[in-house]
Every structure is written in structure tokens, then in C-alpha cells.
Write an enzyme that holds these catalytic residues in place. Structure first.
Site, PDB file in Angstrom:
ATOM      1  N   HIS A   1      -2.163   2.849  -6.023  1.00 29.19           N
ATOM      2  CA  HIS A   1      -2.867   1.604  -5.712  1.00 29.19           C
ATOM      3  C   HIS A   1      -3.034   0.729  -6.956  1.00 29.19           C
ATOM      4  CE1 HIS A   1      -4.442  -0.022  -2.033  1.00 29.19           C
ATOM      5  NE2 HIS A   1      -5.495  -0.524  -2.654  1.00 29.19           N
TER       6      HIS A   1
ATOM      7  N   ARG B   1      -0.413  -1.873  -6.961  1.00 28.04           N
ATOM      8  CA  ARG B   1      -0.736  -2.980  -6.038  1.00 28.04           C
ATOM      9  C   ARG B   1      -1.756  -3.917  -6.679  1.00 28.04           C
ATOM     10  NH1 ARG B   1      -1.373  -4.516  -0.348  1.00 28.04           N
ATOM     11  NH2 ARG B   1      -3.570  -4.697   0.237  1.00 28.04           N
TER      12      ARG B   1
ATOM     13  N   LYS C   1      -2.467  -2.522   7.732  1.00 26.07           N
ATOM     14  CA  LYS C   1      -3.683  -2.008   8.359  1.00 26.07           C
ATOM     15  C   LYS C   1      -3.943  -2.718   9.687  1.00 26.07           C
ATOM     16  CE  LYS C   1      -6.468  -0.270   4.514  1.00 26.07           C
ATOM     17  NZ  LYS C   1      -7.742  -0.410   3.800  1.00 26.07           N
TER      18      LYS C   1
ATOM     19  N   HIS D   1      -4.429  -8.856   3.432  1.00 25.65           N
ATOM     20  CA  HIS D   1      -5.877  -8.750   3.578  1.00 25.65           C
ATOM     21  C   HIS D   1      -6.338  -9.580   4.770  1.00 25.65           C
ATOM     22  CE1 HIS D   1      -6.645  -7.641  -0.927  1.00 25.65           C
ATOM     23  NE2 HIS D   1      -6.357  -6.592  -0.194  1.00 25.65           N
TER      24      HIS D   1
ATOM     25  N   TYR E   1      -9.799 -10.003  -7.307  1.00 20.84           N
ATOM     26  CA  TYR E   1      -8.781 -10.143  -8.344  1.00 20.84           C
ATOM     27  C   TYR E   1      -9.020 -11.351  -9.235  1.00 20.84           C
ATOM     28  CZ  TYR E   1      -6.432  -6.532  -5.712  1.00 20.84           C
ATOM     29  OH  TYR E   1      -6.142  -5.357  -5.087  1.00 20.84           O
TER      30      TYR E   1
ATOM     31  N   ARG F   1       0.873  -1.172   0.000  1.00 24.13           N
ATOM     32  CA  ARG F   1       0.000   0.000   0.000  1.00 24.13           C
ATOM     33  C   ARG F   1       0.911   1.223   0.000  1.00 24.13           C
ATOM     34  NH1 ARG F   1      -2.137  -3.483   4.012  1.00 24.13           N
ATOM     35  NH2 ARG F   1      -4.241  -4.239   3.553  1.00 24.13           N
TER      36      ARG F   1
END
Length: 297
Positions: free
Chosen positions: A243, A246, A172, A269, A278, A148
Site C-alpha cells: 500500500h 499506492r 472496492k 475513492h 495526500y 490496491r
């Protein structure tokens, strides 16, 4: 005053108890401040808002501000969490957002670059200029490591392990992960560190890997602006952001046969459903190839 203090306490809660990133905390508090400003027009206070106030705010944001359903859903989530916090920690009040349905968010597939477009983009960036070398190195981490943008700009020197080819990343929710580096990422990082970073820093010191002209941490907005400038050098006409690199990382891994769980781990994630988007991109690309090359496509 009570309203301001309540939002400040909620902000600290998100940071210390929830462990959210600075960007997420900013989004939550930004939405609450918008709601508070809306209420103030009718001399109302956020601590005494009603179910109808929340509905009117969402209606205003949709019709007057033309915000998307995704933005409305995020605002509603912030308001809900705020009142849950207030009820548990400040005063036992009924959550006025509880019985309001979340706006239906249309799932959109993220844009990405083809392998050929990646080559074109990276070939447009010089390694002979100290700042372009820095930019090429940071873009390489976004693409070949799936970082990120916040993870890349906040990276510190101590987290790079050249001998084993790994980088330690704090993602995150303060979730740590170990990401492998490819040969190109190692080459560019070492070259940047040797030829560019020392020149940019001069006699200053910094733990951050990517440094601005002022010797401070390179910020996210600068990376967005720089990437746009390099894209303008090419004939690529897609809406490319940091992004996008990514997204391209994840898509190209799946196209090459990587399993979904591994890609989830590399991206950091929490939920595999986030990674599954994806697979739609890969299927879409396969359909395109089939239609283009099969005699009955």
C-alpha cells in the site's frame, strides 16, 4: 446454532446487497466472531447481547488486547451493522450498540517513498529472473497505476488494453474504473507476459495476470513478503508495504500538480475526503523543502 446462521446470513448480505470486497467482509465477520467469543465466556449469545455487553467488549479489546482506537471503531461499526441487519431481517430487536459513541480515531498520514527511493527499490529487482520480473511488474502497477494489492493480484488478462494503454479495474464495492498505464508499466507487463509468465505457467492455463509457482493466482501475503525481501536489499528504513506504493503514486501526482478530483478518480475513492489526506503529505514535504533551502526557513 441461531447465532451462527445469523452471522452467515449477514455475511451473504454484505456480499450480495452491499457489494463489499472479500477483505471487508472478512473484517466484519472477524469482529463479530471476536464479540461472540467474548460473550461465550459468560454463557451469553450474540442475539441477546445488551448495551453493557458491547461496552465491556470494547473495554476488553482496548485494555487487555491493546487494540487501537481505529480497530475499536471498526469493531463497533461491524457490531452496529450486524444488529441493524438482524432487526430488519431476522427479528425486531433493539440495537445494543446504537447509543455507544464511536472511539475518536486519530488521523495518521500514510507513509510513502520519495522518487529517489522508488528508483532505488525498483533498481534492486532484476529483470533477468522470471520471478523477479513478475514481482517488478506487479510493483509497477501498484506504483504507476495506484492499484490496491487486491486489485493487482485479482487482475485478469482480458482487462489489459495495450493498444489504448488502459486497464479495467474492479475496485472496492464492485466499483469499476479505467486506469491509464504509463510506458514503463506497459513495457514491464509485456516483458513479463512474454518472458516470465509463460515459463511459470508451463503447460497450465490461467486467466490471472500474476501467477504463483503453483500456477495459481499470486496471493496478497506473498506480495507483502516479496516486497519486504526487496526492501531489505536497499538502505531504505521505512515500514514499506504494497500500500506504500499506492500512497507514493498519489503523493507524487499531487506534488507534480495533478488536481485532487483526478487523483480521486485514479485511486477509485468513493469520497474525496479520503483522497485529501495526500494533500497533507504534499504540504508537509513543501514545508520541509522550505525549511531546508530558504534563508529564513
Amino acid at each position: 446454532m441461531k447465532e451462527i446462521q445469523a452471522i452467515k446470513r449477514f455475511k451473504r448480505f454484505l456480499q450480495t446487497e452491499k457489494g463489499l470486497s472479500a477483505n471487508s467482509i472478512y473484517s466484519y465477520t472477524y469482529d463479530l466472531k471476536k464479540f461472540s467469543a467474548f460473550l461465550s465466556k459468560t454463557d451469553k449469545d450474540i442475539l441477546s447481547a445488551t448495551h453493557d455487553d458491547v461496552q465491556q467488549f470494547l473495554k476488553f479489546e482496548k485494555n487487555k488486547k491493546h487494540n487501537s482506537s481505529r480497530t475499536l471503531a471498526r469493531s463497533l461499526a461491524a457490531i452496529r451493522q450486524f444488529y441493524n441487519f438482524v432487526s430488519s431481517n431476522i427479528g425486531n430487536i433493539e440495537n445494543p450498540a446504537n447509543k455507544i459513541g464511536t472511539p475518536q480515531v486519530e488521523k495518521t498520514l500514510p507513509d510513502y517513498l520519495s522518487r529517489a527511493e522508488i528508483e532505488i527499490l525498483f533498481n534492486s529487482i532484476s529483470e533477468n529472473d522470471v520471478y523477479e520480473l513478475r514481482d517488478k511488474a506487479i510493483f509497477e502497477l501498484l506504483y504507476s497505476c495506484g492499484f490496491r494489492i487486491s486489485e493487482a493480484v485479482e487482475l485478469v488478462m482480458q482487462e489489459i488494453d495495450y493498444s489504448n494503454g488502459f486497464i479495467r479495474v474492479m475496485g472496492k464495492g464492485s466499483k469499476e474504473r479505467i486506469v491509464p498505464m504509463g510506458e514503463e508499466a506497459i513495457r514491464l507487463l509485456k516483458k513479463y507476459q512474454k518472458e516470465s509468465r509463460t515459463e511459470i505457467l508451463g503447460d497450465r492455463t490461467s486467466d490471472y495476470v500474476f501467477i504463483s509457482k503453483k500456477g495459481s493466482m499470486l496471493n496478497r501475503k506473498s506480495v507483502w513478503r516479496l516486497l519486504k525481501g526487496y526492501v531489505d536489499r536497499t538502505q531504505i528504513r521505512k515500514n514499506i508495504t504494497p500500500h506504500t506504493l499506492r500512497h507514493s503514486f498519489a503523493t507524487h501526482l499531487l506534488e507534480s500538480g495533478a488536481d485532487l478530483r483526478s487523483v480521486q478518480e485514479l485511486l477509485g475513492h468513493m469520497d474525496i475526503s479520503t483522497t485529501q489526506v495526500y494533500t497533507h503529505l504534499v504540504r508537509k514535504e513543501l514545508q520541509k523543502i522550505h525549511k531546508q533551502y530558504h534563508p529564513k526557513g
